[in-house]
Design an enzyme around this catalytic site. Structure first.
Site, PDB file in Angstrom:
ATOM      1  N   HIS A  68      37.454  37.427  47.809  1.00 25.51           N
ATOM      2  CA  HIS A  68      36.406  38.438  47.674  1.00 25.51           C
ATOM      3  C   HIS A  68      35.542  38.165  46.453  1.00 25.51           C
ATOM      4  O   HIS A  68      36.000  37.667  45.429  1.00 25.51           O
ATOM      5  CB  HIS A  68      36.951  39.863  47.732  1.00 25.51           C
ATOM      6  N   ASP A 181      39.543  38.383  38.936  1.00 26.98           N
ATOM      7  CA  ASP A 181      39.824  39.129  40.168  1.00 26.98           C
ATOM      8  C   ASP A 181      38.476  39.421  40.827  1.00 26.98           C
ATOM      9  O   ASP A 181      37.789  40.320  40.399  1.00 26.98           O
ATOM     10  CB  ASP A 181      40.565  40.423  39.828  1.00 26.98           C
ATOM     11  N   GLU A 215      35.338  44.311  48.373  1.00 31.74           N
ATOM     12  CA  GLU A 215      36.792  44.466  48.515  1.00 31.74           C
ATOM     13  C   GLU A 215      37.306  45.603  47.652  1.00 31.74           C
ATOM     14  O   GLU A 215      38.210  46.344  48.045  1.00 31.74           O
ATOM     15  CB  GLU A 215      37.490  43.151  48.130  1.00 31.74           C
ATOM     16  N   GLU A 216      36.727  45.722  46.453  1.00 31.06           N
ATOM     17  CA  GLU A 216      37.293  46.627  45.444  1.00 31.06           C
ATOM     18  C   GLU A 216      37.211  48.107  45.842  1.00 31.06           C
ATOM     19  O   GLU A 216      37.869  48.943  45.231  1.00 31.06           O
ATOM     20  CB  GLU A 216      36.617  46.394  44.088  1.00 31.06           C
ATOM     21  N   ASP A 238      43.807  36.108  46.887  1.00 31.53           N
ATOM     22  CA  ASP A 238      43.407  37.143  45.928  1.00 31.53           C
ATOM     23  C   ASP A 238      44.313  36.976  44.706  1.00 31.53           C
ATOM     24  O   ASP A 238      45.138  36.062  44.661  1.00 31.53           O
ATOM     25  CB  ASP A 238      43.548  38.544  46.561  1.00 31.53           C
ATOM     26  N   HIS A 325      41.966  43.960  35.923  1.00 33.17           N
ATOM     27  CA  HIS A 325      40.938  44.994  35.736  1.00 33.17           C
ATOM     28  C   HIS A 325      40.669  45.302  34.258  1.00 33.17           C
ATOM     29  O   HIS A 325      40.167  46.385  33.937  1.00 33.17           O
ATOM     30  CB  HIS A 325      41.262  46.271  36.528  1.00 33.17           C
TER      31      HIS A 325
HETATM   32 ZN    ZN Z   1      40.671  44.102  41.924  1.00 33.58          ZN
END
Ligand code: ZN
Length: 359
Positions: A68, A181, A215-216, A238, A325
């Protein structure tokens, strides 16, 4: 196998340092698509910005490798009369890490710099002694004297905010920064396309290299592109949590460590025969790997592909990551190469019209 070259590393920096907030991925997607163009036969962009390249187009049997493209961010939600900005999340942005961070506010007049302010330690006493950041109390200061000045600077409700952070390296083995990420996944699948071209690897199916948006906020880009492509197989990559750093709980979160190799996940959405193929590929090519289990869903685009189109054989190959994150996400150089190599090896082991029926 050594994979990351000087050229691919400079693409990595350029791609990671571009901004790609959920719903606004175009800047990163352009860089990604430009990089893979020489390695694929076709490139495509869908309505919401998911980008993909195709190798061997036109075959009936279709295999997807996917990552993603989007990164977490914030939205301007409120501007006070005295010119301070309140935010809401766009994806799982972390309020705890916000105070004292520099930010970029994206406006039609370009980037406006700002900071998440925070009251000094000296003044936090009494009932404020344990004041901690929450989505309700964090705020951005752009140096404006009042709301009018904020608006004149081009900032309005709905502007996207990202942390002002650049990719760098620690101890010459960890990449550190924001949005690893899952832009590291986008990097890995782009490198797979490059390896296929460089090694003149012949594949008996059409291969789709997919960098999906959104995606998030719930696997939305993957959902859209799965319906468009209608693949037979999807290998998703991922990030997942390294649990070896302080305050993590390996008994609950799994025993996973950066540097120990790609993580292969057991979950209902993961197709067992494809999982077997992934493990066999790792063993044959002597690629180290780790195992994880997910109850119910994997929380990744794997689920979006698996449950689309009346069922698509799907599996997940994850990159262990520290401090997900935050603005200091860390991924190990060797894991990035091993994830890339493992996806590449799996592709070589998927046969023409590969049958994934259990019996
Ligand atoms: Zn994430």
């Amino acid at each position: 196998m050594k994979i990351i070259t000087k050229t691919s590393e400079s693409f990595l920096y350029k791609y990671l340092n571009a901004t790609s907030p959920t719903g606004y991925e175009a800047e990163g997607q352009k860089i990604w698509l430009d990089y893979i163009k020489p390695f694929v036969d076709e490139v495509h962009l869908d309505t919401y910005g998911t980008a993909h390249g195709v190798i061997n187009p036109g075959k009936d049997y279709k295999v997807v490798i996917e990552a993603h493209a989007d990164e977490i961010s914030w939205f301007v939600n409120f501007i006070s009369d005295d010119g301070y900005i309140s935010v809401i999340r766009n994806g799982g942005s972390d309020h705890i890490i916000a105070p004292s961070k520099k930010v970029n506010i994206h406006t039609s007049k370009g980037i406006i710099k700002g900071v998440f302010g925070w009251p000094a330690i000296h003044v936090r006493s009494g009932k404020d002694a344990n004041l901690s950041p929450s989505i309700k109390n964090i705020f951005i200061d752009i140096g404006a004297k009042d709301k009018d000045e904020v608006i004149k600077m081009g900032v309005h409700v709905g502007c996207i905010i990202t942390f002002d952070e650049e990719l760098h390296k620690l101890n010459n083995k960890y990449y550190v920064g924001k949005a690893l990420d899952n832009k590291m996944g986008g990097f890995c699948i782009a490198e797979v396309a490059r390896l296929i071209k460089k090694n003149k690897t012949k594949l008996p199916y059409s291969l789709y290299i997919v960098n999906a948006v959104q995606e998030e906020i719930g696997l939305r880009g993957a959902e859209m592109i799965a319906h468009r492509i209608k693949p037979d197989v999807a290998l998703v990559t991922d990030v997942t949590h390294d649990t070896s750093s302080p305050l993590m709980k390996s008994k609950e979160q799994g025993d996973l460590k950066c540097g120990d190799g790609p993580v292969i996940t057991y979950a209902p959405a993961v197709h067992n025969k494809l999982l077997e193929l992934v493990i066999d590929s790792a063993k044959k090519a002597k690629i180290p790997f780790q195992r994880a289990a997910s109850s119910r869903s994997t929380g990744t685009d794997t689920d979006a592909f698996a449950y689309s189109n009346q069922g698509v054989a799907s599996a997940l190959i994850s990159l262990p990551l520290k401090y997900m994150h935050t603005t200091v996400e860390m991924a190990h150089h060797d894991d990035i190469e091993n994830v890339t190599n493992l996806i590449y090896e799996c592709l070589k082991n998927i046969k023409a019209n590969h049958n994934f029926k259990y019996f």
